[in-house]
Design a protein around this motif. Structure first.
Motif, mmCIF file in Angstrom:
data_model
loop_
_atom_site.group_PDB
_atom_site.id
_atom_site.type_symbol
_atom_site.label_atom_id
_atom_site.label_comp_id
_atom_site.label_asym_id
_atom_site.label_seq_id
_atom_site.Cartn_x
_atom_site.Cartn_y
_atom_site.Cartn_z
ATOM 1 N N LEU A 4 4.061 -4.569 7.269
ATOM 2 C CA LEU A 4 5.366 -4.497 6.624
ATOM 3 C C LEU A 4 5.149 -4.821 5.161
ATOM 4 O O LEU A 4 4.784 -5.946 4.801
ATOM 5 N N CYS A 5 5.329 -3.828 4.294
ATOM 6 C CA CYS A 5 5.109 -3.993 2.860
ATOM 7 C C CYS A 5 6.444 -4.215 2.164
ATOM 8 O O CYS A 5 7.310 -3.348 2.180
ATOM 9 N N VAL A 6 6.615 -5.374 1.561
ATOM 10 C CA VAL A 6 7.853 -5.729 0.868
ATOM 11 C C VAL A 6 7.637 -5.493 -0.615
ATOM 12 O O VAL A 6 6.833 -6.173 -1.254
ATOM 13 N N GLY A 7 8.318 -4.483 -1.169
ATOM 14 C CA GLY A 7 8.108 -4.113 -2.560
ATOM 15 C C GLY A 7 9.264 -4.496 -3.455
ATOM 16 O O GLY A 7 10.290 -5.004 -3.013
ATOM 17 N N ARG A 16 6.908 2.001 -3.706
ATOM 18 C CA ARG A 16 5.871 2.477 -2.788
ATOM 19 C C ARG A 16 4.705 1.488 -2.806
ATOM 20 O O ARG A 16 4.593 0.671 -3.710
ATOM 21 N N PRO A 17 3.826 1.557 -1.799
ATOM 22 C CA PRO A 17 2.679 0.636 -1.782
ATOM 23 C C PRO A 17 1.807 0.836 -3.009
ATOM 24 O O PRO A 17 1.679 1.950 -3.517
ATOM 25 N N SER A 35 9.791 -2.005 2.865
ATOM 26 C CA SER A 35 11.015 -2.766 3.040
ATOM 27 C C SER A 35 11.379 -3.455 1.737
ATOM 28 O O SER A 35 10.496 -3.773 0.925
ATOM 29 N N GLY A 36 12.669 -3.674 1.525
ATOM 30 C CA GLY A 36 13.107 -4.517 0.436
ATOM 31 C C GLY A 36 13.080 -5.961 0.889
ATOM 32 O O GLY A 36 12.860 -6.258 2.067
ATOM 33 N N VAL A 53 2.829 -7.773 3.725
ATOM 34 C CA VAL A 53 2.243 -7.708 2.382
ATOM 35 C C VAL A 53 3.388 -7.705 1.378
ATOM 36 O O VAL A 53 4.230 -6.803 1.390
ATOM 37 N N ILE A 54 3.424 -8.722 0.548
ATOM 38 C CA ILE A 54 4.445 -8.809 -0.505
ATOM 39 C C ILE A 54 3.792 -8.373 -1.806
ATOM 40 O O ILE A 54 2.840 -8.997 -2.276
ATOM 41 N N GLN A 55 4.277 -7.273 -2.387
ATOM 42 C CA GLN A 55 3.711 -6.810 -3.654
ATOM 43 C C GLN A 55 4.711 -7.085 -4.769
ATOM 44 O O GLN A 55 5.878 -6.721 -4.688
#
Length: 266
Positions: A4-7, A16-17, A35-36, A53-55
């Motif tokens: 789950l990538c939180v951008g 986007r990732p 995801s937001g 993953v929090i970017q």
């Protein structure tokens, strides 16, 4: 591996990732769901993900604190465009499992993601040892008593998944999402067929029931089936020395793991 990538809309990539994460996904069969930050805790409680993953452009402690204060056990990696040693130290102290720069090499990033998931699952090396069963994650090989088990790519993925989560019951939906990350999922019976084929192959090595199937719920690795032969013989002798007890009370058990449909990006 389900990520789950939180951008952030303000960061590079327009939600986007980051490039390194996208390349790691392509190279390592990683399923990414964007995801937001709003509602991320509820998403993690509702669906199964291996890691978050929090970017961010620069580390922001609020979201990580929110996840950890909500007692969500999913491991968390932070990817930032810029960071200072003090920021990294604070992230790790409040619950991040790792923090890297967005410029990290995709191969290193993928290795870090896999290492975190492996440690959280209780394994401290790339070789998983479960009684007579050995799963070489780096070599993608399965052995029983040091003898290789001839598995297809998908069959290996299934054995590795259940070995990594050896104490958990995984629903059919979770298995499908993990094995067919970013691809069109086949019909639901394909997992049942795969389980049957692996069982037949394992029987050639003296393993009668490598998996436990809880009908309508999911699958779990049967650790008892892989116990060393001596330990199993002792267990049988101890049971035969005890008086048998009859019972007509049905025994029901199981863990209901729910998952939801997500958008996978590879």
């Amino acid at each position: 591996m389900r990520v789950l990538c939180v951008g952030e809309d303000s960061t590079r990539g327009n939600g986007r990732p980051y490039e390194g994460l996208s390349k790691a996904a392509v190279d390592g069969s990683v399923s990414i769901t964007m995801s937001g930050s709003a509602g991320v805790v509820e998403t993690l409680r509702r669906s199964h993900y291996d890691i978050v993953v929090i970017q961010q452009a620069s580390p922001d402690m609020k979201l990580l604190r929110h996840i950890r204060n909500s007692r969500v056990p999913t491991p968390v990696m932070v990817i930032a465009l810029t960071s200072t040693p003090l920021e990294v130290a604070e992230l790790l102290s409040i619950g991040a499992d790792d923090c890297v720069l967005a410029s990290v090499d995709p191969a290193e990033l993928l290795a870090r993601l896999r290492a975190i998931v492996r440690r959280v699952s209780g394994h401290d090396s790339l070789t998983l040892h479960i009684g007579r069963l050995t799963v070489g994650v780096d070599r993608r090989e399965v052995h029983v008593d040091s003898k290789p088990v001839p598995l297809t790519r998908r069959e290996y993925d299934l054995v590795e998944l259940l070995a990594l989560r050896k104490t958990q019951v995984l629903s059919k939906e979770t298995v499908l999402d993990s094995l067919y990350a970013g691809e069109s999922e086949p019909y639901g019976k394909v997992i049942d067929v795969m389980i049957c084929k692996i069982r037949k192959k394992m029987r050639n090595f003296g393993i009668d029931e490598p998996f436990t199937t809880l009908w309508g719920i999911g699958y779990r690795l049967n650790e008892v089936a892989f116990a060393p032969l001596g330990a199993r013989a002792n267990a049988v002798e101890s049971r035969t020395g005890q008086p048998a007890k009859e019972s007509c009370i049905p025994v029901m058990s199981g863990i209901n793991i729910m998952s939801s449909t997500t958008l996978d990006l590879v």
